[in-house]
Design a protein around this motif. Structure first.
Motif, PDB file in Angstrom:
ATOM      1  N   GLU A  26       0.927  -1.261   0.099  1.00 45.66           N
ATOM      2  CA  GLU A  26       0.109  -0.105  -0.031  1.00 45.66           C
ATOM      3  C   GLU A  26       0.980   1.313  -0.086  1.00 45.66           C
ATOM      4  O   GLU A  26       0.565   2.564   0.026  1.00 45.66           O
ATOM      5  N   MET A  27       2.149   1.117  -0.172  1.00 44.13           N
ATOM      6  CA  MET A  27       3.045   2.237  -0.060  1.00 44.13           C
ATOM      7  C   MET A  27       2.935   3.305  -1.040  1.00 44.13           C
ATOM      8  O   MET A  27       2.868   4.475  -1.036  1.00 44.13           O
ATOM      9  N   PHE A  28       2.251   3.127  -2.271  1.00 47.81           N
ATOM     10  CA  PHE A  28       1.717   3.992  -3.213  1.00 47.81           C
ATOM     11  C   PHE A  28       0.289   4.423  -3.486  1.00 47.81           C
ATOM     12  O   PHE A  28      -0.414   4.789  -4.446  1.00 47.81           O
ATOM     13  N   ALA A  29      -0.406   3.988  -2.382  1.00 49.63           N
ATOM     14  CA  ALA A  29      -2.096   4.201  -2.313  1.00 49.63           C
ATOM     15  C   ALA A  29      -2.280   5.551  -2.520  1.00 49.63           C
ATOM     16  O   ALA A  29      -1.739   6.297  -2.078  1.00 49.63           O
ATOM     17  N   GLY A  30      -3.262   5.786  -3.740  1.00 48.06           N
ATOM     18  CA  GLY A  30      -3.737   7.188  -4.104  1.00 48.06           C
ATOM     19  C   GLY A  30      -2.762   7.945  -5.034  1.00 48.06           C
ATOM     20  O   GLY A  30      -3.232   8.779  -5.529  1.00 48.06           O
ATOM     21  N   MET A  31      -1.637   7.145  -5.403  1.00 45.92           N
ATOM     22  CA  MET A  31      -0.652   7.838  -6.424  1.00 45.92           C
ATOM     23  C   MET A  31      -1.033   7.535  -7.933  1.00 45.92           C
ATOM     24  O   MET A  31      -1.662   6.372  -7.908  1.00 45.92           O
ATOM     25  N   ALA A  32      -0.904   8.149  -8.793  1.00 51.56           N
ATOM     26  CA  ALA A  32      -1.049   7.927 -10.035  1.00 51.56           C
ATOM     27  C   ALA A  32       0.178   6.795 -10.510  1.00 51.56           C
ATOM     28  O   ALA A  32       1.181   7.079  -9.916  1.00 51.56           O
ATOM     29  N   GLY A  33      -0.339   5.881 -11.363  1.00 50.90           N
ATOM     30  CA  GLY A  33       0.682   5.022 -11.768  1.00 50.90           C
ATOM     31  C   GLY A  33       1.937   5.638 -12.239  1.00 50.90           C
ATOM     32  O   GLY A  33       3.265   4.796 -11.887  1.00 50.90           O
ATOM     33  N   ALA A  34       1.847   6.603 -12.865  1.00 53.83           N
ATOM     34  CA  ALA A  34       3.020   7.355 -13.524  1.00 53.83           C
ATOM     35  C   ALA A  34       4.099   7.790 -12.386  1.00 53.83           C
ATOM     36  O   ALA A  34       5.277   8.226 -12.656  1.00 53.83           O
ATOM     37  N   SER A  45       6.747  -3.754  -9.379  1.00 54.80           N
ATOM     38  CA  SER A  45       7.253  -3.074  -8.479  1.00 54.80           C
ATOM     39  C   SER A  45       6.271  -1.754  -8.155  1.00 54.80           C
ATOM     40  O   SER A  45       6.616  -1.138  -7.053  1.00 54.80           O
ATOM     41  N   ILE A  46       5.082  -1.452  -8.950  1.00 53.00           N
ATOM     42  CA  ILE A  46       4.073  -0.295  -8.623  1.00 53.00           C
ATOM     43  C   ILE A  46       3.029  -1.049  -8.221  1.00 53.00           C
ATOM     44  O   ILE A  46       1.969  -0.254  -8.052  1.00 53.00           O
ATOM     45  N   PHE A  47       2.928  -2.193  -8.141  1.00 52.83           N
ATOM     46  CA  PHE A  47       1.822  -2.887  -7.545  1.00 52.83           C
ATOM     47  C   PHE A  47       0.637  -2.835  -8.345  1.00 52.83           C
ATOM     48  O   PHE A  47      -0.617  -2.725  -7.896  1.00 52.83           O
ATOM     49  N   GLU A  48       0.821  -2.961  -9.776  1.00 58.46           N
ATOM     50  CA  GLU A  48      -0.300  -2.716 -10.660  1.00 58.46           C
ATOM     51  C   GLU A  48      -0.447  -3.857 -11.692  1.00 58.46           C
ATOM     52  O   GLU A  48       0.907  -4.336 -12.034  1.00 58.46           O
ATOM     53  N   PRO A  49      -1.476  -4.255 -12.170  1.00 57.55           N
ATOM     54  CA  PRO A  49      -2.707  -3.943 -11.836  1.00 57.55           C
ATOM     55  C   PRO A  49      -3.216  -4.290 -10.440  1.00 57.55           C
ATOM     56  O   PRO A  49      -3.998  -3.738  -9.681  1.00 57.55           O
ATOM     57  N   VAL A  50      -2.643  -5.380  -9.860  1.00 55.79           N
ATOM     58  CA  VAL A  50      -2.737  -5.670  -8.548  1.00 55.79           C
ATOM     59  C   VAL A  50      -1.473  -6.304  -7.951  1.00 55.79           C
ATOM     60  O   VAL A  50      -0.314  -6.590  -8.510  1.00 55.79           O
ATOM     61  N   PRO A  51      -1.215  -6.029  -6.503  1.00 57.56           N
ATOM     62  CA  PRO A  51      -0.104  -6.810  -6.142  1.00 57.56           C
ATOM     63  C   PRO A  51       0.183  -8.078  -6.518  1.00 57.56           C
ATOM     64  O   PRO A  51      -0.754  -9.130  -6.388  1.00 57.56           O
ATOM     65  N   THR A  52       1.449  -8.460  -6.682  1.00 61.67           N
ATOM     66  CA  THR A  52       1.711  -9.900  -7.109  1.00 61.67           C
ATOM     67  C   THR A  52       1.519 -10.814  -6.190  1.00 61.67           C
ATOM     68  O   THR A  52       1.609 -12.057  -6.104  1.00 61.67           O
ATOM     69  N   PHE A  53       1.368 -10.597  -4.941  1.00 61.96           N
ATOM     70  CA  PHE A  53       1.340 -11.335  -3.722  1.00 61.96           C
ATOM     71  C   PHE A  53      -0.022 -12.167  -3.827  1.00 61.96           C
ATOM     72  O   PHE A  53       0.017 -13.367  -3.246  1.00 61.96           O
TER      73      PHE A  53
END
Length: 452
Positions: free
Chosen positions: A45-53, A93-101
């Motif tokens: 959740e470290m990038f929560a709320g941020m745009a992917g770019a 690395s940016i947890f998109e489209p979902v976290p790999t976990f």
């Protein structure tokens, strides 16, 4: 790890003294821990709320020591000399489209053996070049000491669905993305049916670079499971100097097709010319804007783009579109394809929600083919062409294992050309060449992306 590196460097007497033979690797002592590039489950959740770019892989990717995994039937532990960065590295690395976990949790529920993959850390990476250290029960085709590269198809093949095309196996996964113990590490765990012979004329970092993207481009463009490209076809290649596009351009040229290369700068256009392409569109210089705003495409720009293509092809439309940008370009791709033509699509680096005018598809009998990586045979054929010097690696820059975050950042920001490599156990670039004569024959092509 030093004794493993020394043994590898002395293989065949090419580097240092000829003190090691393949059989020696079966008795090499393995360390309990090794270094690997990881994501951490407690940071998803470290990038929560941020745009992917705006997300920064340098913050999420870590190099840490991890224990060697248990070796199962049909598997191998490989000393990784070099790996490379793909777009799935960036997505991870940016947890998109979902976290790999989520992938690891699902895989871990399959069997007691796959439970190994469900860990609080994820070792990523879907390419490698290295040397087999150990093989598990039931392995006959590979042995310790073999120099290998690995493709990233992981399958179970317990269902009949995968036995005509292994990509259709219900348990098909991409190693190092949907499984753990990937190639951005000093040691990797693979299924032995992922292994292929390392091209003898290439260095470790060069041999590691083609894997995922070369096989993906082969299936998407050449294979009967993709576009089944033939001589004379006009092939529109988006991002023609990039990781995927640079191999698609080579396959088109080698197969007698006519690549129409779309790039975003004069520098990238020059790379395509150096590969032998003549029809090139610099989309930035020519000012194509396929979207009026976030929600509205501009068909006038599709038409202007189609007119430019016909100027380059002597009035002919596109037979095959090699699609991977996705949302930004897909409407234009469908429009410019000729009647009865084919759009093959993999990935969606500009967005997964594609929009196009279906009238241009159904009324002109066009086809959209989804293409995802490659089956073992396709990966083998793609690697065989590399080994024969027909297709060449497109490595432009190499990073250390500790710099993997920066490498992923550069790919995420499109600051790279071709592919970027990562040295894992290899102490420096330029090691691992076993056929210097073949290398000398193709040295200019091998260095093409480095010389820009």
């Amino acid at each position: 790890m030093r004794h493993i590196v020394e043994a590898i460097r002395s293989l065949s007497g090419q580097e240092g003294s000829a003190s090691a033979v393949p059989a020696d690797f079966a008795v090499l002592e393995l360390p309990e821990y090794f270094r690997a590039v990881t994501l951490r489950k407690d940071e998803t959740e470290m990038f929560a709320g941020m745009a992917g770019a705006d997300k920064d892989p340098r913050k999420s990717l870590h190099v840490q020591e991890v224990p060697i995994p248990e070796l199962g039937p049909g598997e191998a532990l490989v000393a990784v000399m070099a790996s490379s960065v793909n777009y799935n590295t960036v997505w991870s690395s940016i947890f998109e489209p979902v976290p790999t976990f989520r992938f690891l949790e699902r895989y871990g529920r399959l069997s007691p053996l796959t439970k190994r993959h469900d860990l609080p850390y994820h070792i990523i990476g879907s390419d490698l070049a290295g040397v087999v250290l150990r093989t598990g029960p039931g392995v006959n085709a590979w042995k310790p000491g073999d120099e290998v590269v690995a493709h990233c198809l992981s399958v179970e093949l317990e269902s009949p669905d995968g036995h005509d095309d292994t990509m259709l196996d219900p348990e098909q996964r991409i190693w190092g993305f949907e499984t753990n113990f990937g190639g951005l590490a000093e040691i990797a765990l693979v299924k032995t049916n992922q292994l292929m012979p390392k091209p003898q004329h290439l260095t470790w970092e060069e041999a590691a670079a083609p894997g995922l993207v070369n096989s993906t481009a082969y299936r998407q463009l050449v294979s009967r499971n993709g576009a089944a490209m033939k001589q004379g076809d006009n092939v529109l290649i988006w991002g023609a100097s990039g990781g995927l596009g640079s191999y698609a351009t080579q396959f088109a040229l080698a197969g007698g097709a006519n690549p129409i290369c779309v790039v975003s700068s004069p520098q990238k256009a020059e790379i395509c010319r150096s590969m032998g392409a003549e029809a090139i569109i610099d989309r930035n210089a020519e000012g194509y804007r396929f979207w009026k705003d976030e929600h509205t495409q501009d068909p006038k720009e599709w038409k202007r783009f189609g007119k430019r293509i016909r100027e380059l092809t002597g009035g002919e439309d596109i037979d095959i579109v090699f699609e991977h940008p996705g949302r930004e370009t897909f409407g234009a791709s469908v429009y410019v394809t000729r009647k009865g033509g084919t759009i093959t699509t993999c990935a969606s680096t500009s967005g997964y929600m594609h929009e196009y005018d279906n009238r241009y598809l159904w009324m002109s009998l066009k086809r959209i083919i989804g293409s995802h990586f490659a089956n073992y045979r396709e990966a083998y054929e793609a690697n065989r062409l590399i080994a024969k010097g027909r297709i060449h690696p497109t490595l432009s820059k190499t990073y250390s294992l500790e710099e993997t975050g920066q490498a992923a950042y550069d790919v995420h920001r499109n600051l790279h050309q071709g592919k970027v490599g990562v040295l894992c156990l290899a102490p420096e670039e330029g090691l691992g060449v076993r056929d210097p004569e073949l290398r000398a024959k193709h040295i200019d092509a091998i260095n093409r992306f480095r010389n820009v």
